[in-house]
Enzyme design. Structure first.
Site, PDB file in Angstrom:
ATOM      1  N   ASP A 197      30.431  76.895  33.736  1.00 57.64           N
ATOM      2  CA  ASP A 197      29.049  76.974  33.268  1.00 57.64           C
ATOM      3  C   ASP A 197      28.135  77.397  34.418  1.00 57.64           C
ATOM      4  OD1 ASP A 197      27.336  76.132  30.742  1.00 57.64           O
ATOM      5  OD2 ASP A 197      26.284  75.283  32.457  1.00 57.64           O
ATOM      6  N   TYR A 319      17.609  75.535  34.950  1.00 59.83           N
ATOM      7  CA  TYR A 319      17.763  76.750  35.756  1.00 59.83           C
ATOM      8  C   TYR A 319      17.701  78.019  34.905  1.00 59.83           C
ATOM      9  CZ  TYR A 319      20.028  74.037  39.595  1.00 59.83           C
ATOM     10  OH  TYR A 319      20.330  73.171  40.594  1.00 59.83           O
ATOM     11  N   HIS A 376      34.654  73.878  26.697  1.00 58.10           N
ATOM     12  CA  HIS A 376      33.717  74.157  27.776  1.00 58.10           C
ATOM     13  C   HIS A 376      33.783  73.132  28.901  1.00 58.10           C
ATOM     14  CE1 HIS A 376      30.263  76.198  29.428  1.00 58.10           C
ATOM     15  NE2 HIS A 376      29.534  75.101  29.427  1.00 58.10           N
TER      16      HIS A 376
END
Length: 404
Positions: A197, A319, A376
């Site tokens: 990620d 972010y 993930h």
């Protein structure tokens, strides 16, 4: 057990402050009061669906709230975290701004130990790597551990401090701080970066911008907007199926990133106003992004959400602004094509790059492994397989770290 691996190498260039996490009872009580008073909205057609098409269901949220209040034990997670060596250190970024950085570690006593920094993503934390670290400390002793394992809280995440309210945290700045951490720990001769990620994007930047990063391994890799798609003739049916699943998610699962990227102030304040808001917003991701056949346990989700709440991570951690800006104009993430790359592809990740494409785009791909299970959150979902891949990749690049 933590003390067995808590002795840093002798060439550390800064002061390491041992750290123990402890949430005060008053804070726990305030959290429970806020959670108990948090309202769950009325039943709608959308929140009655239990197939995740529209996000979390109302029934799931009711059950999760009840479990959080009645049986969840935060102290169990706190004790688990503290069972590993944890430290805080002050690091300067490329612009000489001071940053307080937290990290968990397993230090080796071997002179030839390979330093590896593990970079978590969103909505995750350094806790994602504790199951892997647990396997390592059971498999090795400090005397024969072949690696130094460094698992930081990313800047503006978890137990790491915020940079400066007058400066935006970007991936480039975060990469600079993480590189500074490894240099401060005495690993200026070289280290390996690993990430998924956001962590994969930071690892890529470290591979490009910092000579100390000798190689990198990621468990998320995708076709960049400025890449020319290789021919699908190269792909097996299972690869095409995985790519189809990725494209489907890109069509209906990216709304959160646009919100984070374009309105981080609003969403940060809104979601951090209530534990239940946090659980609904991020619980959706923790449910949807894992392998649907073996979803993360509710207790694990509540542990991570509690950590986010007590460390006030969410409003600091967005972010996405520069990601959205770059992607909107077709700019991908920088990545080295000169340094050795390893890639572990877990079938149910959000974004994948099949092996034939990865080999064509990245000539320095020295390790690839496709997994039929896992999503993930690979290090949480499949810690044994994740660790096996890391060790195989490190064996493949061992010559880069031969003792002089």
């Amino acid at each position: 057990m933590a003390s067995n691996f808590d002795i840093a190498p002798g060439n550390v260039q800064t002061h390491l402050e041992p750290f123990t996490l402890r949430v005060f009872e008053e804070e726990l009580e305030r959290f429970k009061n806020l959670l108990e008073l948090s309202n769950i909205g009325p039943t709608t057609w959308w929140n009655k669906q239990d197939d995740s098409r529209f996000g979390v269901s109302r029934d799931w949220l009711i059950n999760a709230k009840d479990t959080w209040l009645s049986t969840f034990d935060w102290r169990k997670y706190e004790s688990y975290i503290n069972d590993f060596p944890n430290f805080k250190v002050t690091i300067k970024d490329a612009d000489s701004h001071q940053n307080e950085v937290h990290f968990a570690a397993l230090f080796s006593k071997r002179e030839d130990a390979i330093p590896v920094i593990f970079l978590h993503g969103f909505p995750s934390s350094f806790m994602d790597f504790l199951p892997m670290m647990d396997l390592l400390r059971k498999k090795y002793t400090p005397e024969n551990l072949p690696y130094h394992i460094i698992a930081p809280s990313l800047p503006d995440y978890g137990l790491s401090g915020s940079l400066n309210q007058n400066l935006e945290m970007t991936l480039e700045r975060a990469a600079s701080i993480m590189n500074g951490l490894m240099i401060a720990l005495g690993f200026e001769k070289g280290y390996v970066a690993q990430g998924g990620d956001l962590g994969s994007m930071i690892a890529r930047l470290m591979s490009v911008n910092h000579k100390e990063c000798k190689a990198f391994h990621v468990n998320m890799l995708t076709l960049e907007p400025d890449n020319t798609p290789p021919s699908t003739d190269l792909l097996a049916p299972e690869d095409l199926q995985i790519l189809h699943r990725t494209r489907k998610w890109q069509q209906n699962g990216l709304a959160y990133a646009l919100e984070h990227g374009t309105r981080p102030a609003t969403v940060g304040l809104a979601i951090s106003s209530s534990p239940l808001s946090l659980l609904a917003w991020l619980g959706e991701k923790l449910l949807e992004w894992a392998d649907p056949r073996e979803q993360l346990p509710l207790d694990t989700i509540l542990g991570l959400m509690s950590f986010y709440w007590f460390t006030q991570t969410f409003p600091r951690s967005l972010y996405h602004a520069n990601l959205v800006k770059n992607y909107s104009v077709g700019i991908g993430h920088p990545i080295s094509t000169e340094k050795p790359l390893g890639y572990s592809m877990f079938a149910y990740d959000l974004a994948v790059l099949p092996k034939p494409w990865a080999q064509e785009i990245y000539p320095k791909l020295v390790f690839f492994n496709a997994h039929s299970k896992g999503g993930h959150f690979a290090s949480l979902e499949r810690p044994s397989e994740f660790l096996e891949d890391i060790e195989r990749f490190l064996q493949a690049i061992n010559g880069l770290f031969e003792v002089e």
